[in-house]
Design a protein around this motif. Structure first.
Motif, PDB file in Angstrom:
ATOM      1  N   HIS A  58       5.540  -5.430 -10.616  1.00 17.01           N
ATOM      2  CA  HIS A  58       6.134  -6.387 -11.544  1.00 17.01           C
ATOM      3  C   HIS A  58       6.290  -5.697 -12.891  1.00 17.01           C
ATOM      4  O   HIS A  58       5.510  -4.803 -13.226  1.00 17.01           O
ATOM      5  N   VAL A  59       7.280  -6.139 -13.662  1.00 14.43           N
ATOM      6  CA  VAL A  59       7.482  -5.635 -15.014  1.00 14.43           C
ATOM      7  C   VAL A  59       7.549  -6.842 -15.939  1.00 14.43           C
ATOM      8  O   VAL A  59       8.264  -7.802 -15.658  1.00 14.43           O
ATOM      9  N   GLU A  60       6.796  -6.764 -17.025  1.00 20.31           N
ATOM     10  CA  GLU A  60       6.830  -7.830 -18.025  1.00 20.31           C
ATOM     11  C   GLU A  60       7.092  -7.204 -19.385  1.00 20.31           C
ATOM     12  O   GLU A  60       6.364  -6.305 -19.806  1.00 20.31           O
ATOM     13  N   LYS A  61       8.151  -7.660 -20.035  1.00 14.71           N
ATOM     14  CA  LYS A  61       8.488  -7.125 -21.352  1.00 14.71           C
ATOM     15  C   LYS A  61       7.810  -7.978 -22.418  1.00 14.71           C
ATOM     16  O   LYS A  61       7.918  -9.207 -22.407  1.00 14.71           O
ATOM     17  N   ARG A  62       7.094  -7.304 -23.320  1.00 15.06           N
ATOM     18  CA  ARG A  62       6.440  -7.959 -24.458  1.00 15.06           C
ATOM     19  C   ARG A  62       6.815  -7.195 -25.711  1.00 15.06           C
ATOM     20  O   ARG A  62       6.333  -6.084 -25.921  1.00 15.06           O
ATOM     21  N   GLY A  63       7.691  -7.787 -26.487  1.00 14.68           N
ATOM     22  CA  GLY A  63       8.203  -7.076 -27.661  1.00 14.68           C
ATOM     23  C   GLY A  63       9.008  -5.877 -27.209  1.00 14.68           C
ATOM     24  O   GLY A  63       9.894  -5.985 -26.369  1.00 14.68           O
ATOM     25  N   LYS A  64       8.677  -4.706 -27.747  1.00 13.66           N
ATOM     26  CA  LYS A  64       9.408  -3.492 -27.345  1.00 13.66           C
ATOM     27  C   LYS A  64       8.741  -2.757 -26.195  1.00 13.66           C
ATOM     28  O   LYS A  64       9.218  -1.741 -25.736  1.00 13.66           O
ATOM     29  N   TRP A  65       7.625  -3.280 -25.699  1.00 12.78           N
ATOM     30  CA  TRP A  65       6.887  -2.623 -24.626  1.00 12.78           C
ATOM     31  C   TRP A  65       7.076  -3.327 -23.298  1.00 12.78           C
ATOM     32  O   TRP A  65       7.204  -4.541 -23.234  1.00 12.78           O
ATOM     33  N   LYS A  66       7.061  -2.536 -22.225  1.00 14.20           N
ATOM     34  CA  LYS A  66       7.075  -3.080 -20.867  1.00 14.20           C
ATOM     35  C   LYS A  66       5.728  -2.789 -20.234  1.00 14.20           C
ATOM     36  O   LYS A  66       5.197  -1.680 -20.365  1.00 14.20           O
ATOM     37  N   TYR A  67       5.200  -3.796 -19.551  1.00 10.80           N
ATOM     38  CA  TYR A  67       3.917  -3.659 -18.872  1.00 10.80           C
ATOM     39  C   TYR A  67       4.136  -3.795 -17.376  1.00 10.80           C
ATOM     40  O   TYR A  67       4.859  -4.677 -16.925  1.00 10.80           O
ATOM     41  N   TYR A  68       3.497  -2.916 -16.624  1.00 11.52           N
ATOM     42  CA  TYR A  68       3.688  -2.827 -15.185  1.00 11.52           C
ATOM     43  C   TYR A  68       2.410  -3.219 -14.463  1.00 11.52           C
ATOM     44  O   TYR A  68       1.305  -2.893 -14.899  1.00 11.52           O
ATOM     45  N   SER A  69       2.580  -3.907 -13.353  1.00 12.53           N
ATOM     46  CA  SER A  69       1.439  -4.300 -12.526  1.00 12.53           C
ATOM     47  C   SER A  69       1.873  -4.333 -11.067  1.00 12.53           C
ATOM     48  O   SER A  69       3.064  -4.435 -10.755  1.00 12.53           O
ATOM     49  N   ILE A  70       0.904  -4.256 -10.187  1.00 17.40           N
ATOM     50  CA  ILE A  70       1.195  -4.271  -8.752  1.00 17.40           C
ATOM     51  C   ILE A  70       1.600  -5.672  -8.314  1.00 17.40           C
ATOM     52  O   ILE A  70       1.026  -6.669  -8.761  1.00 17.40           O
ATOM     53  N   ASN A  71       2.582  -5.748  -7.437  1.00 22.09           N
ATOM     54  CA  ASN A  71       2.991  -7.006  -6.814  1.00 22.09           C
ATOM     55  C   ASN A  71       2.074  -7.213  -5.603  1.00 22.09           C
ATOM     56  O   ASN A  71       2.348  -6.728  -4.517  1.00 22.09           O
ATOM     57  N   ASN A  72       0.969  -7.897  -5.840  1.00 22.07           N
ATOM     58  CA  ASN A  72      -0.039  -8.083  -4.792  1.00 22.07           C
ATOM     59  C   ASN A  72       0.525  -8.723  -3.540  1.00 22.07           C
ATOM     60  O   ASN A  72       0.146  -8.354  -2.424  1.00 22.07           O
ATOM     61  N   GLU A  73       1.437  -9.683  -3.702  1.00 21.03           N
ATOM     62  CA  GLU A  73       2.001 -10.369  -2.540  1.00 21.03           C
ATOM     63  C   GLU A  73       2.755  -9.402  -1.637  1.00 21.03           C
ATOM     64  O   GLU A  73       2.640  -9.450  -0.416  1.00 21.03           O
ATOM     65  N   LYS A  74       3.507  -8.496  -2.240  1.00 20.50           N
ATOM     66  CA  LYS A  74       4.276  -7.520  -1.456  1.00 20.50           C
ATOM     67  C   LYS A  74       3.339  -6.531  -0.760  1.00 20.50           C
ATOM     68  O   LYS A  74       3.571  -6.150   0.390  1.00 20.50           O
ATOM     69  N   VAL A  75       2.282  -6.132  -1.431  1.00 19.28           N
ATOM     70  CA  VAL A  75       1.321  -5.215  -0.831  1.00 19.28           C
ATOM     71  C   VAL A  75       0.626  -5.884   0.350  1.00 19.28           C
ATOM     72  O   VAL A  75       0.465  -5.276   1.417  1.00 19.28           O
ATOM     73  N   ILE A  76       0.249  -7.138   0.195  1.00 22.05           N
ATOM     74  CA  ILE A  76      -0.391  -7.882   1.292  1.00 22.05           C
ATOM     75  C   ILE A  76       0.568  -8.023   2.464  1.00 22.05           C
ATOM     76  O   ILE A  76       0.196  -7.820   3.617  1.00 22.05           O
ATOM     77  N   GLU A  77       1.826  -8.338   2.172  1.00 30.26           N
ATOM     78  CA  GLU A  77       2.842  -8.476   3.224  1.00 30.26           C
ATOM     79  C   GLU A  77       3.024  -7.162   3.988  1.00 30.26           C
ATOM     80  O   GLU A  77       3.102  -7.152   5.218  1.00 30.26           O
ATOM     81  N   THR A  78       3.057  -6.057   3.267  1.00 26.33           N
ATOM     82  CA  THR A  78       3.206  -4.740   3.890  1.00 26.33           C
ATOM     83  C   THR A  78       1.969  -4.394   4.705  1.00 26.33           C
ATOM     84  O   THR A  78       2.074  -3.882   5.830  1.00 26.33           O
ATOM     85  N   LYS A  79       0.809  -4.702   4.176  1.00 24.94           N
ATOM     86  CA  LYS A  79      -0.448  -4.469   4.893  1.00 24.94           C
ATOM     87  C   LYS A  79      -0.465  -5.249   6.203  1.00 24.94           C
ATOM     88  O   LYS A  79      -0.875  -4.722   7.242  1.00 24.94           O
ATOM     89  N   GLN A  80       0.006  -6.477   6.170  1.00 24.15           N
ATOM     90  CA  GLN A  80       0.029  -7.305   7.377  1.00 24.15           C
ATOM     91  C   GLN A  80       0.934  -6.697   8.440  1.00 24.15           C
ATOM     92  O   GLN A  80       0.628  -6.743   9.628  1.00 24.15           O
ATOM     93  N   PHE A  81       2.056  -6.108   8.023  1.00 26.53           N
ATOM     94  CA  PHE A  81       2.949  -5.452   8.978  1.00 26.53           C
ATOM     95  C   PHE A  81       2.221  -4.308   9.686  1.00 26.53           C
ATOM     96  O   PHE A  81       2.266  -4.202  10.916  1.00 26.53           O
ATOM     97  N   PHE A  82       1.521  -3.462   8.917  1.00 30.50           N
ATOM     98  CA  PHE A  82       0.813  -2.340   9.520  1.00 30.50           C
ATOM     99  C   PHE A  82      -0.360  -2.806  10.372  1.00 30.50           C
ATOM    100  O   PHE A  82      -0.684  -2.185  11.388  1.00 30.50           O
ATOM    101  N   GLU A  83      -0.990  -3.906   9.999  1.00 29.18           N
ATOM    102  CA  GLU A  83      -2.054  -4.466  10.837  1.00 29.18           C
ATOM    103  C   GLU A  83      -1.487  -4.954  12.172  1.00 29.18           C
ATOM    104  O   GLU A  83      -2.128  -4.799  13.209  1.00 29.18           O
ATOM    105  N   MET A  84      -0.288  -5.526  12.147  1.00 29.38           N
ATOM    106  CA  MET A  84       0.351  -5.957  13.397  1.00 29.38           C
ATOM    107  C   MET A  84       0.619  -4.753  14.293  1.00 29.38           C
ATOM    108  O   MET A  84       0.455  -4.832  15.508  1.00 29.38           O
ATOM    109  N   ILE A  85       1.016  -3.644  13.706  1.00 34.74           N
ATOM    110  CA  ILE A  85       1.239  -2.426  14.491  1.00 34.74           C
ATOM    111  C   ILE A  85      -0.080  -1.960  15.099  1.00 34.74           C
ATOM    112  O   ILE A  85      -0.157  -1.655  16.294  1.00 34.74           O
TER     113      ILE A  85
END
Length: 105
Positions: A58-85
């Motif tokens: 995720h990207v969040e703009k605050r003033g002139k700065w951008k802050y980045y963080s992990i999209n936990n939902e997407k990581v969990i979704e990807t993890k679930q795919f590999f667990e199914m495999i």
């Protein structure tokens, strides 16, 4: 399936994996991510863009700065795919040929 391909492409670069691992510790701005990476700011920004386009961060703009963080939902979704495999619980049918393809069956 296309989404998973984009995620795999985004994580196929050592620098992007390093950036992604740093984000695991919490939200960061580019200057925090740059520290000890030996990469230029434009290069880090490019890698962040690739991770963002794959919906891994995720990207969040605050003033002139951008802050980045992990999209936990997407990581969990990807993890679930590999667990199914790993659990062989994908919803697909495999048809085997009638002959011994390589003689190891």
């Amino acid at each position: 399936m296309k989404e998973l391909v984009e995620i795999c492409k985004a994580l196929s670069d050592e620098n992007r994996i390093t950036i992604f691992k740093r984000l695991a510790y919490g939200e960061l701005c580019v200057c925090d991510i740059l520290e000890n990476l030996n990469l230029s700011q434009p290069t880090v920004s490019h890698h962040l863009k690739v991770l963002y386009q794959a919906d891994l961060i995720h990207v969040e703009k605050r003033g002139k700065w951008k802050y980045y963080s992990i999209n936990n939902e997407k990581v969990i979704e990807t993890k679930q795919f590999f667990e199914m495999i790993l659990n062989r619980s994908l919803d697909i049918e495999i048809k085997h040929c009638d002959s011994d393809c390589d003689g190891t069956r």
